[in-house]
Design a protein around this motif. Structure first.
Motif: not given
Length: 156
Positions: A50-74
């Protein structure tokens, strides 16, 4: 002479029966740690996952500048996952229905998790004091995070 009348013994037995595990349907098992009936091939996510998923989510959000992460999330929400959970083999599951969380519940989970984790920093406290290791978002969405490496939950 018995120490308790028969009717007292029956009342005591009924009291203990509520702590007995529920009957387990075929293809499921009772997890004593979480007190949930779970599909075979899955298990509750460990705190490290769970902690790894949280940390990875923050990293992915930063790397994709937010927009890419949100599209991938949906896209991944339809399978009961966040992008980080997808990479780690985790999935959100609804114990009340026995199904993978849908987009609606994933949206509730993400929005409430973001508000409470980001604003009030309550997610950390819930993670460490909660028995089921659910985040604040899981609490509001009625989900629990399971480790599902073989995608067993998608076939339910």
């Amino acid at each position: 002479m018995t120490p308790y009348p028969a009717q007292d013994a029956a009342a005591i037995r009924r009291g203990y029966e509520r702590y007995a595990p529920a009957s387990v349907p075929p293809g499921m098992y009772f997890d004593r740690g979480s007190w949930l009936v779970l599909p075979e091939g899955t298990r509750p996510a460990r705190i490290s996952q769970v902690i790894a998923a949280y940390a990875l989510a923050v990293l992915l959000f930063i790397l994709t500048l937010g927009a890419g992460y949100l599209i991938w999330a949906v896209v991944t929400w339809g399978q009961g996952q966040t992008p980080a959970q997808r990479l780690l083999g985790l999935r959100c599951w609804r114990p009340d229905t026995g199904r993978v969380a849908d987009r609606k519940h994933m949206a509730i989970r993400q929005v409430t998790g973001l508000l409470f984790n980001g604003e009030a920093l309550m997610g950390v406290f819930i993670l460490f004091i909660g028995e089921s290791l659910n985040s604040v978002g899981d609490f509001f969405a009625g989900t629990t995070v399971l480790y599902d490496p073989d995608n067993v939950l998608l076939n339910r």
